[in-house]
Structure formats: C-alpha cells, structure tokens
Design a protein around this motif. Sequence first.
Motif, PDB file in Angstrom:
ATOM      1  N   ALA A  57       0.821  -1.206   0.000  1.00  0.00           N
ATOM      2  CA  ALA A  57       0.000   0.000   0.000  1.00  0.00           C
ATOM      3  C   ALA A  57       0.853   1.253   0.000  1.00  0.00           C
ATOM      4  O   ALA A  57       1.949   1.277   0.579  1.00  0.00           O
ATOM      5  CB  ALA A  57      -0.920   0.013   1.220  1.00  0.00           C
ATOM      6  N   ASN A 105       1.538   4.855   1.493  1.00  0.00           N
ATOM      7  CA  ASN A 105       1.312   5.284   2.879  1.00  0.00           C
ATOM      8  C   ASN A 105       0.083   6.173   3.015  1.00  0.00           C
ATOM      9  O   ASN A 105      -0.497   6.287   4.088  1.00  0.00           O
ATOM     10  CB  ASN A 105       2.554   5.981   3.447  1.00  0.00           C
ATOM     11  N   GLY A 142      -1.756   3.583   5.123  1.00  0.00           N
ATOM     12  CA  GLY A 142      -0.791   2.543   4.769  1.00  0.00           C
ATOM     13  C   GLY A 142       0.201   2.236   5.860  1.00  0.00           C
ATOM     14  O   GLY A 142       0.529   1.068   6.109  1.00  0.00           O
ATOM     15  N   CYS A 185       0.504  -1.316   7.789  1.00  0.00           N
ATOM     16  CA  CYS A 185       1.745  -2.091   7.828  1.00  0.00           C
ATOM     17  C   CYS A 185       2.079  -2.476   9.264  1.00  0.00           C
ATOM     18  O   CYS A 185       2.504  -3.599   9.537  1.00  0.00           O
ATOM     19  CB  CYS A 185       2.874  -1.277   7.203  1.00  0.00           C
ATOM     20  N   SER A 193       4.497  -0.654   3.176  1.00  0.00           N
ATOM     21  CA  SER A 193       3.900   0.656   2.961  1.00  0.00           C
ATOM     22  C   SER A 193       4.954   1.537   2.315  1.00  0.00           C
ATOM     23  O   SER A 193       6.080   1.628   2.815  1.00  0.00           O
ATOM     24  CB  SER A 193       3.453   1.269   4.294  1.00  0.00           C
TER      25      SER A 193
END
Length: 329
Positions: free
Chosen positions: A189, A191, A235, A239, A247
Amino acid sequence: MAALVGRRTLVQLLRLQAAERDGAGRLGAACSGSRHYVLSGKAANASALNRTGPASRQYSSDSKDDLRVRYLDGEDAGIVVVGLNRPKAKNAISKNLVKMMYEAVEDIKKNNKVRSVILCSLAPGIFCAGADLKERAKMHQSEVGPFVSKARALITELGNLPMPTIAAIDGAALGGGLEMALACDIRIAANSAKMGLVETKLAIIPGAGGTQRLPRVIGIPQAKELIFAARAVDGAEACRLGLVNHSVEQNDSGDAAYLRALALAREINPQGPIAIRMAKLAINQGMEVDLSTGLAIEEACYAQVIPTKDRLEGLAAFREKRRPHYKGE
C-alpha cells in the motif's frame, strides 16, 4: 480424523491442479503469440500498456473497459496485471465488474504460463470503494443476497488462484475493495492509502469474506476493533498491524504501490513456478489444520516437485554456476 480429511482434501486439490496443467499447455500456446488488448475501444500493443506513468491511464465509459487485463511480455513474461478501471464510480464493485473479474480469474487459473498476478487500480487515488451502492439501491431486496454471494464466490476464486497474487493499493480500499485485497497473498500500500471494512456504517457487515480473512491476517481482537468501529487506517498503520506487507511513499504518478508490486513480481518470476504453486498450496492448506496434518500436506506437496524437469534444471544450474531457466515442467 483431521489428518485423513486434510490428506483427502489435498489429494483432490493436487488432482485438480494436474488436470489444469494438462490443459494449460494448449491454452498457454494459444496465448503465447502476439497479444492485443482493449484500450479505450482501440487495439493497443503490450508495450503501450506496460507504461506505468499517468500517460498510460486512458479511460472509457464503455463497460467493456471496467477491467483491463494485461499479460506482460519480454523479461516480465508470466506477470499478469489485472486493473480495475471504473474511475467515475471509484472502481465500485458492480454486476458487470464481478462478471468480468470471474472471466479473467478463470482464464488466469487455467494458464500455467502465469507466474504471478498483480491486482491494481487504473484510477488515480482509489483502489476500490467497495460495493456499487448506486446499483445496489436499485436492486430489489431479493436480489441483494444472491449478488453478495456472487461477489463472495469471486473473491474466493481470486484467493484460490494457484500462483502468487499481489494487491497494489495506491488509494482507498474500503469494504469489498479491501476484501478483494485480503484474498491476495501479499498486499502493498501507499502510505496515503486508506483501508477499512466500514460496512457497519451502513448497518450491514462485511459479506465477501472480510469477517473471516481480516482476523486471520491481523488477529481477532484487532479485526473486531476495526470492523466494530468501521475504522479506516492509512498505509503506515496497516503495515504496523500486519494488514499489508509494505507501505511505500506515494509518488507524483500515484502508482508507488504498483511499482513496488511489480518489483516483487519480478523477484518471484525467476523462481521455480511449480515449486511456488506447491509452496502456496502447502501454506494455505496447512494454516487451516493442526501441525501434524500440515506436515503431511507439506510432504504431499513436496512429492509433486520431485519428478519435475525444473528440479533437475535447478540442480544443473547450481552445479554449473549459472542462472536456472525454469519452464514450469
């Protein structure tokens, strides 16, 4: 009894995979030639689709473009990019998108040339906003249950793909969008991306596997808190919770997670494809049973790689101090 059930399940799965490999050679041969893809209603070659910057994002109101599947070529051959492409609807899950994804997943599942799959969005700032609530509002109450069942079955099939799947989350992944990502093996992902199962805001619950997959990924107490509070996390927090593997800082093009996913797919690509599939099967099946049964599953999966040409190629490459060239045989 658990061990017996586990072995029977595994034997059935291995037989199914063997049957798929027998037919996949023909499909792979048919797919190995020049590929053309629908791009805003026009044919485009693979090199144009492989560009990752904003220039490669072209949209169409045609429902046939709701999903774009790209089979990469050259050094990236074996990587398939499945792109959600409903920017005006924030990639919301519609009847048409479910149908198109079913077809794409079936094609990918049968192709033994595919080594990894990236699920991403072609719409900037969004991964998938969940169910198409505008379409849902027009459904009769009797239609809602069957549609949710179809979406759940689709996401289950995505999770059952035999090769590694990577979700690249470059924007919001909410409700069914996060459920799709949870069905993938690995999630990456940006952040800045927002993720959450927010269905309780609408007085419903996650209905496409979220109540089952999220606790398995981040643990029961954390999953309950997020679902009960309909909370979305970014994100970095995702994480920390273990919801995503990585992330990454978002870039100006808005595709940082996709680029990281592509880099990971390129790491996976050179490895033995049958071994990767058997490792995935062993992990997925083993996590649902006791340790003794899990070890039996691992043993059965290991037995599948022993007679392969790839295993001999790996030994030869090690002996000759060269890079192995695996063919999935």
